[in-house]
Design a protein around this motif. Sequence first.
Motif, PDB file in Angstrom:
ATOM      1  N   PRO A   1      -3.489   5.356  11.309  1.00  0.00           N
ATOM      2  CA  PRO A   1      -4.590   4.718  11.732  1.00  0.00           C
ATOM      3  C   PRO A   1      -4.468   3.413  11.195  1.00  0.00           C
ATOM      4  N   ALA A   2      -5.427   2.551  11.411  1.00  0.00           N
ATOM      5  CA  ALA A   2      -5.115   1.190  11.183  1.00  0.00           C
ATOM      6  C   ALA A   2      -4.733   0.837   9.819  1.00  0.00           C
ATOM      7  N   ALA A   3      -3.729   0.203   9.594  1.00  0.00           N
ATOM      8  CA  ALA A   3      -2.887   0.193   8.392  1.00  0.00           C
ATOM      9  C   ALA A   3      -3.742  -0.602   7.340  1.00  0.00           C
ATOM     10  N   PRO A   4      -4.154  -0.195   6.132  1.00  0.00           N
ATOM     11  CA  PRO A   4      -4.887  -0.816   5.119  1.00  0.00           C
ATOM     12  C   PRO A   4      -4.096  -1.952   4.636  1.00  0.00           C
ATOM     13  N   LEU A   5      -4.868  -2.759   3.788  1.00  0.00           N
ATOM     14  CA  LEU A   5      -4.378  -3.885   2.996  1.00  0.00           C
ATOM     15  C   LEU A   5      -4.155  -3.289   1.705  1.00  0.00           C
ATOM     16  N   LEU A   6      -2.948  -2.872   1.388  1.00  0.00           N
ATOM     17  CA  LEU A   6      -2.739  -2.370   0.077  1.00  0.00           C
ATOM     18  C   LEU A   6      -2.540  -3.055  -1.352  1.00  0.00           C
ATOM     19  N   PRO A   7      -3.525  -3.005  -2.142  1.00  0.00           N
ATOM     20  CA  PRO A   7      -3.556  -3.748  -3.481  1.00  0.00           C
ATOM     21  C   PRO A   7      -2.214  -3.530  -4.189  1.00  0.00           C
ATOM     22  N   ALA A   8      -1.645  -4.742  -4.769  1.00  0.00           N
ATOM     23  CA  ALA A   8      -0.374  -4.674  -5.251  1.00  0.00           C
ATOM     24  C   ALA A   8      -0.199  -3.632  -6.562  1.00  0.00           C
ATOM     25  N   ALA A   9      -1.238  -3.662  -7.214  1.00  0.00           N
ATOM     26  CA  ALA A   9      -1.223  -2.629  -8.278  1.00  0.00           C
ATOM     27  C   ALA A   9      -1.221  -0.962  -7.753  1.00  0.00           C
ATOM     28  N   THR A  10      -1.915  -0.875  -6.867  1.00  0.00           N
ATOM     29  CA  THR A  10      -2.122   0.545  -6.324  1.00  0.00           C
ATOM     30  C   THR A  10      -0.654   0.915  -5.821  1.00  0.00           C
ATOM     31  N   ALA A  11       0.035  -0.165  -5.057  1.00  0.00           N
ATOM     32  CA  ALA A  11       1.374  -0.073  -4.483  1.00  0.00           C
ATOM     33  C   ALA A  11       2.259   0.460  -5.590  1.00  0.00           C
ATOM     34  N   VAL A  12       2.360  -0.344  -6.613  1.00  0.00           N
ATOM     35  CA  VAL A  12       3.122  -0.146  -7.924  1.00  0.00           C
ATOM     36  C   VAL A  12       2.957   1.279  -8.388  1.00  0.00           C
ATOM     37  N   THR A  13       1.689   1.491  -8.680  1.00  0.00           N
ATOM     38  CA  THR A  13       1.390   2.848  -9.364  1.00  0.00           C
ATOM     39  C   THR A  13       2.193   4.098  -8.380  1.00  0.00           C
ATOM     40  N   LEU A  14       1.665   3.875  -6.967  1.00  0.00           N
ATOM     41  CA  LEU A  14       2.094   5.116  -5.976  1.00  0.00           C
ATOM     42  C   LEU A  14       3.810   4.930  -6.098  1.00  0.00           C
ATOM     43  N   ALA A  15       4.374   3.931  -5.859  1.00  0.00           N
ATOM     44  CA  ALA A  15       5.897   4.110  -5.625  1.00  0.00           C
ATOM     45  C   ALA A  15       6.449   4.546  -7.188  1.00  0.00           C
ATOM     46  N   GLU A  16       5.933   3.921  -8.303  1.00  0.00           N
ATOM     47  CA  GLU A  16       6.584   4.247  -9.536  1.00  0.00           C
ATOM     48  C   GLU A  16       6.343   5.780  -9.738  1.00  0.00           C
ATOM     49  N   THR A  17       5.070   6.407  -9.352  1.00  0.00           N
ATOM     50  CA  THR A  17       5.087   7.852  -9.341  1.00  0.00           C
ATOM     51  C   THR A  17       5.792   8.535  -8.580  1.00  0.00           C
ATOM     52  N   ALA A  18       6.091   8.190  -7.311  1.00  0.00           N
ATOM     53  CA  ALA A  18       7.014   8.739  -6.362  1.00  0.00           C
ATOM     54  C   ALA A  18       8.288   8.728  -6.993  1.00  0.00           C
TER      55      ALA A  18
ATOM     56  N   ILE B   1       2.469 -16.967   0.817  1.00  0.00           N
ATOM     57  CA  ILE B   1       2.163 -15.572   1.031  1.00  0.00           C
ATOM     58  C   ILE B   1       1.951 -14.851   0.012  1.00  0.00           C
ATOM     59  N   ALA B   2       2.310 -14.739  -1.137  1.00  0.00           N
ATOM     60  CA  ALA B   2       2.417 -14.144  -2.249  1.00  0.00           C
ATOM     61  C   ALA B   2       0.666 -14.555  -2.767  1.00  0.00           C
ATOM     62  N   ALA B   3       0.255 -15.654  -2.744  1.00  0.00           N
ATOM     63  CA  ALA B   3      -1.014 -15.812  -3.156  1.00  0.00           C
ATOM     64  C   ALA B   3      -2.157 -15.222  -2.191  1.00  0.00           C
ATOM     65  N   GLU B   4      -1.898 -15.356  -0.961  1.00  0.00           N
ATOM     66  CA  GLU B   4      -2.673 -14.561  -0.139  1.00  0.00           C
ATOM     67  C   GLU B   4      -2.870 -13.237  -0.252  1.00  0.00           C
ATOM     68  N   ARG B   5      -1.618 -12.433  -0.364  1.00  0.00           N
ATOM     69  CA  ARG B   5      -1.577 -11.214  -0.340  1.00  0.00           C
ATOM     70  C   ARG B   5      -2.035 -10.567  -1.799  1.00  0.00           C
ATOM     71  N   ALA B   6      -1.690 -11.378  -2.734  1.00  0.00           N
ATOM     72  CA  ALA B   6      -2.600 -10.925  -4.199  1.00  0.00           C
ATOM     73  C   ALA B   6      -3.938 -10.834  -3.989  1.00  0.00           C
ATOM     74  N   GLU B   7      -4.570 -11.705  -3.161  1.00  0.00           N
ATOM     75  CA  GLU B   7      -5.871 -11.716  -3.184  1.00  0.00           C
ATOM     76  C   GLU B   7      -6.537 -10.591  -2.196  1.00  0.00           C
ATOM     77  N   LEU B   8      -5.795 -10.360  -1.124  1.00  0.00           N
ATOM     78  CA  LEU B   8      -6.330  -9.701   0.332  1.00  0.00           C
ATOM     79  C   LEU B   8      -5.636  -8.359   0.095  1.00  0.00           C
ATOM     80  N   GLY B   9      -4.419  -7.962  -0.339  1.00  0.00           N
ATOM     81  CA  GLY B   9      -3.966  -7.044  -0.262  1.00  0.00           C
ATOM     82  C   GLY B   9      -2.436  -7.169   0.553  1.00  0.00           C
ATOM     83  N   ILE B  10      -1.623  -6.113   0.546  1.00  0.00           N
ATOM     84  CA  ILE B  10      -0.357  -5.957   1.311  1.00  0.00           C
ATOM     85  C   ILE B  10      -0.556  -5.326   2.750  1.00  0.00           C
ATOM     86  N   PRO B  11      -0.409  -6.032   3.769  1.00  0.00           N
ATOM     87  CA  PRO B  11      -0.415  -5.306   5.067  1.00  0.00           C
ATOM     88  C   PRO B  11       0.762  -4.376   5.278  1.00  0.00           C
TER      89      PRO B  11
END
Length: 372
Positions: free
Chosen positions: A22-39, A337-347
């Motif tokens: 489904p429509a790709a979410p904007l993933l918060p960086a902290a969530t991305a790190v957590t999911l990737a680190e655990t995996a 781009i990093a400043a924008e994505r840190a605020e909005l999330g990573i597409p």
Amino acid sequence: MTHTHDVQHPTAAGEATGTAAPAAPLLPAATAVTLAETALTRAGLSVEDARDVAQALTDTSLRGIDTHGLRLLPQYLEELADAIATARPTIRTVKDSGAAVMLDADGALGVVAGLAAARIAAERARSHGVAAVGVRNSNHFGAASVFSRHLARQGLVGIVTTSAASRVAPFSGTEPLYGTNPLSFAAAVEHDEFALDMATSQVCFGEIKERRKQGRALDAGWATDAEGRPTTDPDQAYALSPLGGYKGQGLGMVATLLGAVLTGSPVDWELEHIGASTPGRSRGIGHLVVCLDPAAFAGQENFAAGLTSMLDTTRGARPGVGAEEPVQVPGDPQRRIAAERAELGIPLDPHTASAFAELAAEQGVAWPGVPA
């Protein structure tokens, strides 16, 4: 994923493959790190290595270099499962002459091997003024800027390259012999940075594949057909073209010389491509990390002042008629781009979004459309 470091085309969508989510979410960086680190930890990495790899992939996506960011995680997990990459490598020193060190990575993920090399390079450069650390028996490197910027953040100068499987034909040639072999240079002062991470091809191979899916023509100069003729038809693209013709070929050969020949690793045309490698065997990629300590040269204060002047003067240059943007220095687009994505999330592209949605479900983390 290809072996390119294409910061010239940092598309947010990346390369959409596999089953669309489904429509790709904007993933918060902290969530991305957590999911990737655990995996990665569940795949067998140590907590420290898992954190390093998760942070590296997330930071790369934050900076808009999606081809080398979070979308690599499923591939890395597959390589760990297939024993192409070693989850708990014993990275050992093969040779040590003080300022020069040679490592065997024992099939480690490239990020793990690269950071091990960068840490040794920083330590040795503090003692000797310069250091060079070669790596053999490694895997896909990720973004070379991960390692050059790791050094730059410590007040050092980082110079990094790696070998890569062949995608690029030599100028006037037909057969792809060289990888999209990156060259990365980084230096920083407080609140500012020079961060160059460039492929030595005109474009990444992922962009060719994306244009094929979209039925869009390639830009002129990107690729050649099987007879070595320039083509804009993505279905006819057989080899990538070197950046700047003969000069780009030379730069690509420099990366192979330093990353493969110097480290005693297989050269580009002897390497298997990521995603098409033999299970149970490291891809044998070679890297080189060079570190310079400004204190051993002009001195830290003089270096910082000179770097600041160079960056400020370049940005202050008068734009040409018709220019749509002010003059920039390497790293400026990525910081924006990093400043924008840190605020909005990573597409995320659909394939990567599906993979992270599955990880979220497995780990009980809230995700759009997936109950926690």
